[in-house]
Motif scaffolding. Structure first.
Motif, short mmCIF file in Angstrom:
data_model
loop_
_atom_site.label_atom_id
_atom_site.label_comp_id
_atom_site.label_asym_id
_atom_site.label_seq_id
_atom_site.Cartn_x
_atom_site.Cartn_y
_atom_site.Cartn_z
N LEU A 79 16.49 23.21 31.47
CA LEU A 79 15.49 22.71 30.50
C LEU A 79 14.73 21.51 31.33
N ALA A 80 15.12 20.81 32.09
CA ALA A 80 14.40 19.83 33.05
C ALA A 80 13.54 20.80 34.04
N GLY A 81 13.58 22.13 34.05
CA GLY A 81 12.82 22.58 34.92
C GLY A 81 13.22 22.90 36.48
N SER A 82 14.60 22.75 36.72
CA SER A 82 14.93 23.18 37.92
C SER A 82 14.90 24.47 38.47
N GLU A 83 14.78 24.68 39.61
CA GLU A 83 14.97 26.04 40.12
C GLU A 83 15.98 26.51 40.72
N ALA A 84 16.89 25.63 41.16
CA ALA A 84 18.14 25.99 41.69
C ALA A 84 19.03 24.92 41.04
N PHE A 85 20.17 25.32 40.57
CA PHE A 85 21.40 24.55 39.86
C PHE A 85 22.18 23.66 40.79
N TRP A 86 22.35 22.65 40.57
CA TRP A 86 23.20 21.66 41.08
C TRP A 86 24.37 21.47 40.44
N LEU A 87 25.63 21.46 41.13
CA LEU A 87 27.00 21.59 40.39
C LEU A 87 27.87 20.36 41.15
N PRO A 88 28.57 19.56 40.54
CA PRO A 88 29.18 18.21 41.19
C PRO A 88 30.26 19.03 42.07
N ARG A 89 30.78 18.20 43.05
CA ARG A 89 31.81 18.89 44.07
C ARG A 89 33.30 19.14 43.36
N TRP A 90 33.49 17.93 42.25
CA TRP A 90 34.52 18.16 41.71
C TRP A 90 34.85 19.52 40.86
N LEU A 91 33.56 19.88 40.25
CA LEU A 91 33.62 21.22 39.51
C LEU A 91 33.92 22.20 40.39
N LEU A 92 33.10 22.40 41.40
CA LEU A 92 33.03 23.65 42.56
C LEU A 92 34.33 23.55 43.05
N LYS A 93 35.31 22.49 43.09
CA LYS A 93 36.47 22.80 44.00
C LYS A 93 37.67 23.15 42.87
N ARG A 94 37.16 23.29 41.69
CA ARG A 94 38.47 23.61 40.70
C ARG A 94 38.85 25.36 41.14
N SER A 95 40.05 25.54 41.18
CA SER A 95 40.35 26.97 41.46
C SER A 95 41.54 27.54 40.83
N LEU A 96 41.79 28.65 40.68
CA LEU A 96 43.20 29.40 40.26
C LEU A 96 43.60 30.28 41.17
N SER A 97 44.66 30.65 41.07
CA SER A 97 45.41 31.78 42.08
C SER A 97 44.36 33.00 42.03
N ARG A 98 44.32 33.72 43.08
CA ARG A 98 43.81 34.93 43.67
C ARG A 98 44.35 35.98 42.62
N GLN A 99 45.69 35.95 42.25
CA GLN A 99 46.38 36.98 41.70
C GLN A 99 45.92 37.15 40.22
N LYS A 100 46.05 35.59 39.70
CA LYS A 100 45.54 35.66 38.37
C LYS A 100 44.07 36.04 38.03
N PHE A 101 43.26 35.83 39.06
CA PHE A 101 42.03 36.20 38.90
C PHE A 101 41.59 37.65 39.01
N ASP A 102 42.37 38.21 39.99
CA ASP A 102 42.08 39.67 40.15
C ASP A 102 42.53 40.47 39.02
N LYS A 103 43.69 40.11 38.58
CA LYS A 103 44.21 40.79 37.28
C LYS A 103 43.58 40.58 36.19
N ALA A 104 42.84 39.49 35.85
CA ALA A 104 41.88 39.24 34.65
C ALA A 104 40.62 40.22 35.01
N ILE A 105 40.12 40.12 36.17
CA ILE A 105 39.07 41.27 36.43
C ILE A 105 39.26 42.57 36.16
N GLN A 106 40.68 42.94 36.87
CA GLN A 106 41.10 44.35 36.42
C GLN A 106 40.85 44.61 34.91
N VAL A 107 41.28 43.69 34.05
CA VAL A 107 41.54 43.90 32.65
C VAL A 107 40.20 43.93 32.05
N MET A 108 39.15 43.23 32.57
CA MET A 108 37.78 43.43 32.09
C MET A 108 37.10 44.50 32.21
#
Length: 197
Positions: A79-108
């Motif tokens: 809405l402010a007209g940004s061309e590329a989105f900035w996201l804070p480091r604390w948000l970008l660093k949040r993670s979960l296990s690869r196993q859970k992620f891959d399983k969810a992707i397969q289900v979808m």
């Protein structure tokens, strides 16, 4: 704003995410954002919606709120007209296990193929300049409403599904999907209001 990978449906998006580095034991928000692109409003909405809805992932406490923060930041910057989105480091660093992620992707994957079969270019004017900004305003409202939704059964799922529909609408230029997303958010707000009365 177009996705650098030119994803045009849900399976394209899932394929982009699957092409991420496979060796790491965890998947971070930064990994997913890098896979879909920082200029990609529709795909980022779609990712946030899918993660909120996904079995295993969406049930992790705080995950809907984390996705709400991502949607809020991206919507405000659009809405402010940004061309590329900035996201804070604390948000970008949040993670979960690869196993859970891959399983969810397969289900979808199976429902993704069905959903893609229903998508087509319809009412494309709704996905133009003004339509994208109207969608950003609605997404901003959804993001603000999501944290308290974690305490109301099924309401976060409604918000996640609304974000998924809005993301799909923008990615596939399907105005009908956008309208369904708007309607679902309205229905979810009504459900929450009735629950609190």
């Amino acid at each position: 704003m177009h996705n650098r990978n030119e994803d045009s449906n849900l399976m394209d998006l899932i394929s982009s995410i699957e092409q991420m580095e496979q060796e790491a034991s965890r998947v971070s928000v930064d990994d997913v954002v890098h896979a879909v692109g920082r200029r990609s409003f529709g795909p980022l909405l779609l990712v946030a919606g899918l993660i909120t809805l996904a079995p295993i992932i969406g049930d992790i406490p705080g995950m809907p709120t984390l996705m709400a923060a991502l949607v809020l930041l991206v919507s405000v910057q659009l809405l402010a007209g940004s061309e590329a989105f900035w996201l804070p480091r604390w948000l970008l660093k949040r993670s979960l296990s690869r196993q859970k992620f891959d399983k969810a992707i397969q289900v979808m994957k199976k429902p993704a193929r069905l959903i893609d079969g229903l998508l087509r270019v319809r009412l494309p004017w709704l996905t133009g300049y003004i339509g994208i900004r109207v969608t950003a305003v609605v997404c901003l409202l959804i993001a603000l409403a999501m944290p308290p939704m974690e305490f109301i059964p099924f309401s976060a799922n409604g918000a996640g599904l609304a974000l998924t529909l809005l993301g799909l609408g923008l990615v596939a230029r399907d105005g009908i999907a956008l309208l369904l997303g708007f309607a679902l958010f309205g229905a979810t707000c009504t459900f929450i209001t009735m629950s609190l009365i």
